[in-house]
Design an enzyme around this catalytic site. Structure first.
Site, PDB file in Angstrom:
ATOM      1  N   GLY A  31      42.796  36.045  48.566  1.00  0.00           N
ATOM      2  CA  GLY A  31      42.973  34.606  48.393  1.00  0.00           C
ATOM      3  C   GLY A  31      42.393  33.772  49.520  1.00  0.00           C
TER       4      GLY A  31
ATOM      5  N   GLU B 151      51.639  41.043  47.901  1.00  0.00           N
ATOM      6  CA  GLU B 151      52.505  39.871  47.770  1.00  0.00           C
ATOM      7  C   GLU B 151      53.930  40.275  47.401  1.00  0.00           C
ATOM      8  OE1 GLU B 151      50.099  37.604  45.068  1.00  0.00           O
ATOM      9  OE2 GLU B 151      48.630  37.247  46.646  1.00  0.00           O
TER      10      GLU B 151
ATOM     11  N   LYS C 264      48.599  36.816  38.552  1.00  0.00           N
ATOM     12  CA  LYS C 264      49.722  36.406  39.409  1.00  0.00           C
ATOM     13  C   LYS C 264      50.606  35.412  38.639  1.00  0.00           C
ATOM     14  CE  LYS C 264      46.885  37.496  43.365  1.00  0.00           C
ATOM     15  NZ  LYS C 264      46.520  37.234  44.748  1.00  0.00           N
TER      16      LYS C 264
ATOM     17  N   ASN D 118      44.186  40.021  37.870  1.00  0.00           N
ATOM     18  CA  ASN D 118      45.596  39.832  38.219  1.00  0.00           C
ATOM     19  C   ASN D 118      45.872  38.330  38.209  1.00  0.00           C
ATOM     20  OD1 ASN D 118      48.108  39.688  39.400  1.00  0.00           O
ATOM     21  ND2 ASN D 118      47.442  40.440  41.408  1.00  0.00           N
TER      22      ASN D 118
ATOM     23  N   SER E 268      39.299  38.400  47.289  1.00  0.00           N
ATOM     24  CA  SER E 268      38.237  37.389  47.201  1.00  0.00           C
ATOM     25  C   SER E 268      36.989  37.897  46.493  1.00  0.00           C
ATOM     26  CB  SER E 268      37.884  36.846  48.596  1.00  0.00           C
ATOM     27  OG  SER E 268      39.015  36.220  49.174  1.00  0.00           O
TER      28      SER E 268
ATOM     29  N   GLU F 258      43.167  46.726  48.916  1.00  0.00           N
ATOM     30  CA  GLU F 258      43.186  45.273  49.079  1.00  0.00           C
ATOM     31  C   GLU F 258      43.616  44.903  50.493  1.00  0.00           C
ATOM     32  OE1 GLU F 258      43.596  43.097  45.089  1.00  0.00           O
ATOM     33  OE2 GLU F 258      45.609  43.525  45.791  1.00  0.00           O
TER      34      GLU F 258
ATOM     35  N   HIS G 132      51.694  45.531  44.978  1.00  0.00           N
ATOM     36  CA  HIS G 132      50.811  44.452  45.448  1.00  0.00           C
ATOM     37  C   HIS G 132      51.361  43.905  46.762  1.00  0.00           C
ATOM     38  CE1 HIS G 132      48.630  40.730  45.785  1.00  0.00           C
ATOM     39  NE2 HIS G 132      47.765  41.217  44.917  1.00  0.00           N
TER      40      HIS G 132
HETATM   41  P1  PGA Z   1      42.023  37.239  45.073  1.00  0.00           P
HETATM   42  O1  PGA Z   1      43.325  38.162  44.832  1.00  0.00           O
HETATM   43  O2  PGA Z   1      40.930  37.803  44.214  1.00  0.00           O
HETATM   44  O3  PGA Z   1      42.459  35.863  44.644  1.00  0.00           O
HETATM   45  O4  PGA Z   1      41.693  37.335  46.524  1.00  0.00           O
HETATM   46  C1  PGA Z   1      43.201  39.545  44.690  1.00  0.00           C
HETATM   47  C2  PGA Z   1      44.556  40.180  44.506  1.00  0.00           C
HETATM   48  O5  PGA Z   1      45.518  39.752  45.144  1.00  0.00           O
HETATM   49  O6  PGA Z   1      44.704  41.122  43.713  1.00  0.00           O
END
Ligand code: PGA
Length: 274
Positions: free
Chosen positions: A184, A97, A11, A9, A225, A178, A95
């Site tokens: 992150g 976010e 983003k 992803n 992560s 997640e 997601h």
């Molecule tokens: P990350 O993000 O691997 O940077 O923690 C995962 C995600 O949000 O899908």
């Protein structure tokens, strides 16, 4: 019969055509050569068409990061499932976010872009109707986790997301567990905890809604992560069918991450080529 799937992803990164193509050219042949796991790139909309073009000779999948549920209409700035069908095969939906409104204004009407449970459900129906595989994200925040509400909250998200699907449609979905506190932050959840939430909560709710066969067929990834150093421990868990990778999918080391995912798989895992 679950083929693991590792999705990157991106983003809001690598969204200029020159930088996206430079990155994909760097990784595509080595990614393509990896056997036993599906691999998918989910770049920003601005480069989907360009990346689709250079992935054409490969078996690497392509996904979008969200979409509207309507085919067309007066929805300024939105992208429809009809626009994505034919361009890519996957779409990330719900997601955290986007659910939490970090990319939109919180508490607004769902058409403003915040992905409420209801919007996510509509989008999943629309994606499947257009032949797109939804990657449906669920996960609790830190306060919910610490209050022992993970099972109730994540179970509720799965129930809301998959409402009204047939068992066959539910099996088509990929679910990404997640935990928000792990995204992150560099602090991944423990593989054992992830295995427990996926097995008890996500497959449990899926079994309750669609039966045990569907619960065993649906693929469930872990996200938060994930990196080349910890992927093997997640892949060794029997309930974990791959990962949704954010930050670590933006570097050429993503190839190594996917290679490790492929070789860490339990050889007894029942799987079918897709
Ligand atoms: P990350 O993000 O691997 O940077 O923690 C995962 C995600 O949000 O899908």
């Amino acid at each position: 019969m679950r083929q693991p799937i590792i999705a990157g992803n991106w983003k809001m990164n690598l969204g200029r055509v020159d930088e996206a193509l430079a990155f994909v050219r760097q990784v595509r042949y080595r990614l393509n050569a990896i056997k036993g796991v599906e691999r998918v790139l989910c770049p920003p909309f601005t480069v989907l068409a360009a990346v689709a073009e250079i992935l054409r000779p490969t078996r690497i999948g392509l996904g979008a990061q969200t979409m509207h549920w309507q085919d067309e209409g007066a929805y300024t700035g939105e992208i429809s499932p009809a626009m994505l069908a034919g361009l890519c095969q996957y779409v990330i939906l719900g997601h955290s976010e986007r659910r939490t409104g970090r990319v939109a204004v919180p508490d607004q009407d769902i058409e403003a872009g915040v992905e409420s449970d209801d919007a996510v459900n509509r989008k999943i129906h629309a994606a499947l109707a257009h032949g797109l595989v939804p990657i449906v994200c669920v996960g609790e925040n830190l306060a919910q986790n610490e209050a022992g509400q993970t099972h109730a909250f994540v179970g509720g998200q799965v129930r809301a997301a998959l409402a009204g699907l047939t068992a066959k449609q539910a099996e088509m979905c990929v679910i990404a567990y997640e935990p928000i506190w792990a995204i992150g932050t560099g602090k991944a959840a423990t593989p054992a905890e992830v295995n427990r939430v996926i097995g008890l909560t996500i497959r449990g709710v899926t079994a309750d809604m669609f039966g045990e066969a569907a619960a065993q067929a649906v693929r469930v990834q872990y996200g938060g992560s994930v990196n080349a150093d910890n992927i093997a421990a997640f892949m060794a868990m029997p309930e974990v069918d791959g990962a949704l990778v954010g930050g670590a999918s933006l570097k050429p080391g993503f190839v190594e991450l996917v290679q490790r995912a492929a070789s860490a798989q339990d050889p007894c895992r029942p799987r079918a080529p897709r």
